[in-house]
Design an enzyme around this catalytic site. Structure first.
Site, short mmCIF file in Angstrom:
data_model
loop_
_atom_site.label_atom_id
_atom_site.label_comp_id
_atom_site.label_asym_id
_atom_site.label_seq_id
_atom_site.Cartn_x
_atom_site.Cartn_y
_atom_site.Cartn_z
CG HIS A 159 -8.55 -1.96 7.04
ND1 HIS A 159 -9.12 -0.94 6.35
CD2 HIS A 159 -7.52 -1.43 7.76
CE1 HIS A 159 -8.49 0.20 6.64
NE2 HIS A 159 -7.53 -0.08 7.50
CG HIS A 170 -7.10 -0.04 12.21
ND1 HIS A 170 -7.40 1.30 12.32
CD2 HIS A 170 -6.58 -0.19 10.96
CE1 HIS A 170 -7.09 1.93 11.20
NE2 HIS A 170 -6.59 1.03 10.35
CD GLU A 171 -4.32 -3.14 10.11
OE1 GLU A 171 -4.59 -3.28 8.90
OE2 GLU A 171 -3.91 -2.06 10.59
CD GLU A 178 -6.04 3.13 6.65
OE1 GLU A 178 -6.20 2.69 7.81
OE2 GLU A 178 -5.53 2.44 5.75
CD GLU A 210 -2.94 1.06 2.34
OE1 GLU A 210 -4.11 1.43 2.18
OE2 GLU A 210 -2.51 0.67 3.44
N GLY A 216 2.05 0.27 11.64
CA GLY A 216 1.57 -0.61 12.69
C GLY A 216 1.20 -1.97 12.14
CG MET A 240 -0.82 -3.93 4.46
SD MET A 240 -1.67 -2.38 4.10
CE MET A 240 -2.70 -2.87 2.73
CD GLU A 241 -5.57 -2.20 4.96
OE1 GLU A 241 -5.97 -1.30 4.19
OE2 GLU A 241 -4.70 -2.02 5.84
CG ASN A 242 -1.23 -7.63 3.34
OD1 ASN A 242 -1.14 -6.74 2.52
ND2 ASN A 242 -0.36 -7.82 4.32
#
Length: 805
Positions: free
Chosen positions: A285, A281-282, A304, A114, A247, A249-251
């Site tokens: 997503h 948070h992730e 976000e 990203e 922090g 990443m939402e893969n």
């Protein structure tokens, strides 16, 4: 090499290309480079476009014919693009990053794509609105484990997976290396979700897997119940990666985290809370971002902001962190207010004409202000109506792309409210509204001061000192609209303190009357409700930043009440704010006294995990020097030991050689020694940052050491502005931004230093991205100049809370 796809080019390409499938073959057996072979099949209309790739070398064919460069001349119909590339592993957390653990020499690789860095690993159309399906095969050394978005199969040393649902390129993940892992399963009425947690071998003894699995399961239960849509990506792996930039990443199905979240030293309570916030948070997503993806990076905030809001409300309602909104008020809101008052602020729904702009919009507006406004929207339309609209949005646009207009339409349907005016007020404008009470003998009103008159859903609370505690006695929830809103229910009601954003429903700077501010300074520690107390802390801090309250007043207040604060997140933020105030905002003539106050307040205070870390970042007094030396004799908290040693070396109270004697062979030990050296060998640190190719963590720790004590830096002030353009050109987008922000001469606080940025800011040849960094740095220094003057001017006329503490 910088990459900067424009929105116009992306729109043109999306109009031509559809029905994309990638077959990706990666060979990561090489020590310094990897092989990338990509076959892309797609449908197209006739036209000219290009594919994206950053490689050392490559060859390409379109339908069997050689392609020169990356340009494609397309006809109507189906096409096959084949690209064979050789690419060097990355060391800055972008593309495919490779790390060798100094503890055991084991290798670890992971991707970070990203906003548009998939092109650094495979040939692609690297934009969010060209979703595709994938087959990925990774050939790796025998000892490696490979994790991909979907479950893998292994034949020999080749691991492969098929992603048969549409996914944007930036959400693809490849993790490979000598990772170790543990597994579990989450089950509910929607079925089973296989869970995995991965980390490097040297960290596995520190991995608190039971807590992580429990929190992950709590998250799935919460989101399934409130989103009303089942998790769409099968398995769910969480991989803790070394030298990670962000922090997490939402893969899809393979979320990557910085492995600093595997705590090798006793963490503070706030760090545990923050990690849980990041997990949630992730996970949010997976629905907002992965299942439904923005059309272009203009709507980055939707991803976000939504995930930030979701994590906070989930933490609160799950119940492990019931005061998560207090943390949000102390941390996210402070970040947003600071960012929104910079000259480079932008609307939440920001214009992003290119990737470079989008990268710089991963900021306090996109995350924190946007989440604050979503919290306000939830209050405006109602909690249940908000979740109903979100469910509708997911249902309408599953596995596709959507815009904010689509979400707004769903929320209007669920709430029955026309939100067009609301969205214009909040999302298309900049700046922070200020709300304050206006109280006379017969009336109570909320006054709004703002360039944009916004509608605010607020709770106004009245508080009084009763039997030694400041508690709420009256409250009214209403809509504030326009410059002045009467609150007749509160007219003539006795009280000691009025909070016009009680419960923190809206996004605003909450003002206090002079009498109420005086009351707050005298009785802040007696406010029983943690959120109300945090809102008062925030109001006082914003008054300091605005030069309305002498900074030393805030320092005294933290010295008096910091140890008694029962919210760990608030406590950590207060200590950091007080430290910043002493270093940058107080009159230099009072600075030594400010450092003494904080040293005395922090030294030996509990919880030690919080206060010892904060103490090490102060200019130490003789008593603190003795305390830190004793700490090195008794503490087994390695992070605290490194900070204590760094402080002593920076102060000349310990030789640099002591860093080499510290028994820490971990990767953290390696970069901590760099930080220690940078505190005393500043020229070496500066030249290394300017001239060497560093990993992201090496650069972060070198910058921390360089500015650790703020001494002997004047020689670098002019030099910064000389080298900034070359650094911007040499480094990647992300590393250039991080390095130039971190090296900005915030130590030089004077009107002359403020003006030093003007030449580059006025130079038409300087790129916009660099100008943004310079403008923000200049503004922070200018604020420090103003606040020092305000502190000197206002100190004698203000009797400070905690005098003599």
């Amino acid at each position: 090499m910088k990459t900067n796809l424009t929105r116009a080019d992306a729109q043109h390409r999306a109009a031509l290309i559809s029905n994309v499938h990638y077959s990706i073959e990666l060979d990561v057996t090489g020590a310094e480079q990897f092989r990338s072979r990509t076959t892309v099949t797609f449908d197209s209309r006739a036209g000219e476009t290009s594919f994206d790739l950053v490689a050392d070398s490559f060859t390409a064919t379109l339908d069997g014919s050689p392609v020169e460069g990356r340009e494609l001349s397309l006809t109507d119909g189906q096409h096959t693009l084949s690209v064979d590339a050789t690419i060097t592993y990355n060391r800055t957390g972008e593309g495919l990053h490779k790390f060798t653990d100094p503890v055991d020499n084991k290798d670890y690789l992971y991707t970070q794509f990203e906003p548009a860095m998939a092109m650094k690993v495979f040939a692609c159309f690297d934009q969010p609105d060209i979703k595709a399906t994938y087959h990925i095969a990774v050939t790796a050394p025998e000892s490696y484990t490979v994790v991909l978005n979907a479950p893998t199969t292994r034949e020999g040393n080749t691991w492969s997976a098929t992603v048969d649902y549409p996914l944007s390129t930036y959400l693809i993940a490849v993790i490979a290396g000598e990772y170790e892992h543990v597994t579990d399963t989450y089950s509910d009425e929607h079925g089973e979700i296989p869970l995995g947690i991965y980390a490097r071998a040297s960290l596995m003894e520190h991995l608190d897997a039971d807590r992580l699995f429990r929190q992950t399961k709590d998250g799935f239960a919460y989101y399934h119940k409130n989103f009303g849509v089942a998790y769409p990506f099968g398995k769910y792996d969480q991989i803790f990666c070394p030298e990670y930039n962000m922090g997490a990443m939402e893969n899809a199905g393979a979320v990557t985290f910085r492995d600093e979240y595997v705590f090798t030293s006793e963490p503070t309570p706030y760090r545990l809370e923050r990690r849980n916030d990041t997990i949630l948070h992730e996970m949010a997503h997976m629905w907002f971002g992965d299942l439904v993806t923005m059309q272009w990076w203009d709507d980055l905030w939707l991803n976000e902001s939504f995930a930030t809001w979701s994590a906070a409300i989930a933490q609160t309602e799950i119940g492990e962190y019931p005061d998560a909104w207090t943390t949000f008020a102390a941390v996210e809101k402070a970040w947003a207010y600071q960012q929104d008052q910079l000259p480079t602020t932008h609307p939440i729904a920001a214009d992003a004409p290119d990737i470079e702009t989008a990268e710089q919009n991963f900021d306090g507006i996109t995350y924190a202000k946007g989440a604050s406004v979503l919290k306000q929207l939830q209050a405006y339309v109602g909690r249940d109506e908000f979740f109903a609209g979100v469910h509708e949005h997911f249902t309408n646009h599953a596995h596709a792309n959507a815009t904010f207009a689509d979400l707004l339409s769903a929320l209007e349907k669920s709430s029955g409210r026309d939100l067009s005016s609301w969205s214009e007020q909040w999302l298309r404008t900049t700046g922070v509204s200020a709300l304050r009470p206006e109280i006379t003998e017969g009336s109570f009103a909320v006054v709004q001061e703002s360039d944009v008159m916004r509608t605010h859903r607020v709770t106004v609370g009245l508080y009084s000192l009763i039997d030694g505690s400041v508690t709420r006695t009256h409250h009214v929830t209403l809509d504030v609209d326009g410059a002045r809103t009467e609150v007749p229910e509160l007219a003539g009601v006795d009280h000691d303190l009025a909070l016009v954003n009680d419960e923190d429903l809206t996004y605003c700077k909450m003002g206090l009357t002079p009498a109420h501010q005086r009351f707050a300074l005298d009785h802040l520690g007696e406010i029983t409700d943690p959120l109300a107390r945090t809102l008062v802390w925030s109001s006082l801090w914003e008054s300091v930043r605005d030069g309305q309250l002498p900074a030393r007043e805030f320092v005294r207040l933290v010295a008096k009440h910091g140890a008694a604060e029962d919210q760990p997140s608030v406590q950590e933020r207060l200590l950091a704010q007080a430290t910043l105030a002493v270093k940058q905002y107080v009159d230099p003539a009072w600075q030594a006294e400010g450092f003494r106050l904080l040293n005395d307040a922090f030294r030996g205070a509990e919880p030690a995990a919080i206060f010892d870390r904060a103490l090490a970042r102060l200019a130490p007094t003789p008593e603190t020097v003795d305390y830190l030396k004793q700490l090195l004799e008794r503490s087994d908290n390695q992070e605290v030991r490194w900070l204590a040693l760094t402080s002593l070396i920076a102060a000349g109270e310990a030789p640099l050689e002591d860093a080499d004697k510290e028994e820490d062979t971990s990767s953290e030990g390696v970069i901590s020694r760099l930080r220690c050296r940078a505190t005393v060998e500043k020229r070496w640190a500066w030249d290394t940052l300017v001239n060497e190719d560093l990993t992201n963590l090496e650069a972060r720790y070198l910058m921390d050491g360089l500015k650790f004590n703020g001494d002997e830096l004047d020689a670098f002030t002019d030099e910064y502005f000389r080298v900034a353009p070359a650094l911007w050109d040499r480094l990647t987008n992300e590393m250039a931004q991080r390095t130039l922000e971190g090296m900005y001469p915030t130590w030089a606080i004077s009107e002359e230093a403020v003006r030093k940025a003007d030449a580059l800011l006025d130079d038409a040849s300087v790129p916009a991205g660099l100008k943004r960094i310079l403008a923000e740095g200049q503004d922070r220094v200018a604020r420090a100049v103003r606040n020092r003057a305000a502190d000197a001017e206002g100190a004698e006329g203000t009797v400070g809370a905690g005098e003599g503490c």
